[in-house]
Enzyme design. Structure first.
Site, short mmCIF file in Angstrom:
data_model
loop_
_atom_site.label_atom_id
_atom_site.label_comp_id
_atom_site.label_asym_id
_atom_site.label_seq_id
_atom_site.Cartn_x
_atom_site.Cartn_y
_atom_site.Cartn_z
N GLY A 91 0.83 -1.19 0.00
CA GLY A 91 0.00 0.00 0.00
C GLY A 91 0.87 1.25 0.00
O GLY A 91 1.93 1.26 -0.61
N LEU A 92 0.41 2.28 0.69
CA LEU A 92 1.12 3.56 0.78
C LEU A 92 1.41 4.15 -0.59
O LEU A 92 2.50 4.62 -0.86
CB LEU A 92 2.44 3.39 1.54
CG LEU A 92 2.33 3.04 3.02
CD1 LEU A 92 3.72 2.88 3.61
CD2 LEU A 92 1.59 4.13 3.76
N CYS A 93 0.43 4.05 -1.48
CA CYS A 93 0.65 4.69 -2.77
C CYS A 93 -0.58 5.50 -3.14
O CYS A 93 -1.04 5.48 -4.26
CB CYS A 93 1.02 3.68 -3.84
SG CYS A 93 0.01 2.23 -3.83
N GLY A 94 -1.12 6.20 -2.17
CA GLY A 94 -2.22 7.10 -2.44
C GLY A 94 -3.46 6.35 -2.87
O GLY A 94 -3.76 5.27 -2.38
N LEU A 96 -4.09 4.98 -5.69
CA LEU A 96 -3.86 4.13 -6.85
C LEU A 96 -4.69 2.85 -6.82
O LEU A 96 -5.46 2.55 -7.73
CB LEU A 96 -2.38 3.77 -6.93
CG LEU A 96 -1.96 2.98 -8.15
CD1 LEU A 96 -1.45 3.90 -9.22
CD2 LEU A 96 -0.89 1.98 -7.81
#
Lengths: 297, 135
Positions: A91-94, A96
């Site tokens: 995760g940690l990709c906004g 997306l």
């Protein structure tokens, strides 16, 4: 009312967070550059592939292949469709993945068979209790063999008649700020237009055809064509994996950048509050000393 | 003297691009030797050895399955794998071969079979190129 010590502690923890997000941003931007380079490295291959495809299609006439068979709306139709969802592992990709999976959720759950690449997509399909046929993984720098595995698998599903069509849902890399979830039709093969590449900068097969050469074929043109088709599909899959990777890293970079910016702003606000409080207490103490001196004087 | 431009590309990179005098490559219907001014030809290649001869010196490469486009002045090979003989790590290739052979003895689903077969063919091609001229 928090004490000055509480605020100091808070500032420290926000600073740590900012440091981590900053580091992740750097890593993501380095990886993004690598992903883009990988896509560029595939350029000569896709150009050559397009050239060969163009000359082969010119010579094989009205050739048809099981991979091109349109079954939708015919007797043989099963009413099923396979959807390959290419997501990220982490995760940690906004937004997306949520954008991508919203798109995946729109497909009709009763007729769609899911094939996933990347952990987030598998989790989504499992969570929503949809029909998951297979899950694949791919590494940080996608390998052609990984794309080939996925592509082979769906080709077989299609050839066995389990599904009428195969679509691929992935995140298309438009630029560093914009990535858009996109559904592309994978099978049956319609018109062959060469590996489409707003990304690797190759124009369509038609433009690259070199009619000046009359090629000999060994074995005959239809045979070469039949061998080339699966290969073409594998390469398309590879290309989509690369796009998805580039999207992931740029989305993560942007998300981490805004996280770092937010943390910095928070530190600024907290420091201001801390200083105000410190000054207020000093003023208070001075007042006390002054009034005590006055009382004594 | 006319030369041929030999290009070998994989999806991951352009492996080789140089002017050479003669190329031999493993076509599906047998080994082929290509000299400059060859007639335009499109064909498939199998996993095996490509030899590029330049000024009397031969350069050996191992390639996987793929396609080749030949014109009078250019030979363009597109393949899954291409590696120069001197870059082949014999131990690793040998181990890959052994691993693939072991896997083949297990029960495999079809798509695994395809993948394992491909890696077996590729590692065998690497070994063949590496060990040629020895033993």
């Amino acid at each position: 009312m928090p004490s000055t010590r509480d605020i100091r502690r808070r500032i420290k923890s926000v600073k740590n967070t900012a440091q981590i997000t900053k580091a992740m941003q750097m890593v993501a931007s380095a990886k993004m550059r690598k992903a883009q380079q990988a896509a560029l490295a595939g350029r000569p291959y896709s150009r050559l592939m397009n050239e060969v495809l163009a000359s082969v299609t010119d010579h094989s006439g009205d050739f048809s292949h099981p991979l091109m068979e349109k079954r939708e709306g015919t007797e043989a139709a099963t009413g099923k469709r396979a959807l390959v969802v290419i997501s990220t592992d982490k995760g940690l990709c906004g937004s997306l993945n949520s954008n991508l999976l919203r798109e995946a959720g729109r497909a009709d759950a009763t007729t769609t068979i899911y094939v996933t690449a990347g952990r987030k997509a598998s989790q989504f399909v499992a969570r929503t209790r949809r029909n998951l046929k297979a899950e694949f993984t791919y590494k940080d720098s996608p390998m052609f063999s990984e794309a080939r595995a996925i592509s082979k698998f769906v080709q077989e599903m299609f050839l066995k008649g389990e599904v009428d069509r195969v679509d691929v849902l992935f995140t298309n890399f438009i630029n560093v700020m914009t990535q858009r979830p996109e559904i592309r039709s994978f099978l049956p093969l319609g018109e062959i237009k060469g590996v489409d590449s707003d990304f690797s900068g190759v124009s369509s097969a038609r433009d690259l055809a070199t009619p000046s050469f009359e090629y000999l074929f060994e074995p005959a043109a239809p045979d070469v064509f039949a061998a080339l088709l699966p290969h073409y599909l594998n390469f398309q899959m590879y290309h989509m994996l690369l796009e998805a990777k580039a999207s992931e890293h740029s989305a993560r970079m942007v998300a981490m950048k805004s996280a770092t910016d937010n943390a910095k702003q928070l530190i600024k606000d907290l420091t201001l509050e801390y200083n105000k409080m410190r000054q207020a207490s000093i003023t208070n103490q001075l007042l006390e000393i002054a009034s005590a001196a006055m009382a004594l004087g | 003297m006319a030369t041929l431009k030999l290009e070998i590309v994989t999806p991951e990179a352009k492996i080789y691009s140089e002017d050479v005098d003669l190329v031999t490559l493993p076509g599906v219907e047998g080994e082929m030797g290509i000299y400059p001014m060859h007639v335009a030809l499109l064909t498939q290649v199998t996993a095996g050895e490509v030899v590029a001869v330049k000024g009397g010196q031969g350069l050996h490469l191992a390639i996987g399955e793929g396609f080749v486009q030949i014109t009078g002045e250019r030979v363009a090979i597109m393949t899954d794998m291409a590696i120069r003989a001197e870059d082949i790590d014999e131990n690793r290739a040998d181990e890959a071969r052994r691993r693939a052979e072991d896997r083949l003895r297990e029960k495999l689903s079809d798509e695994e079979m395809v993948a394992v077969n491909a890696s077996l063919i590729n590692s065998l091609a690497q070994l063949k190129v590496k060990r040629r001229g020895r033993s």
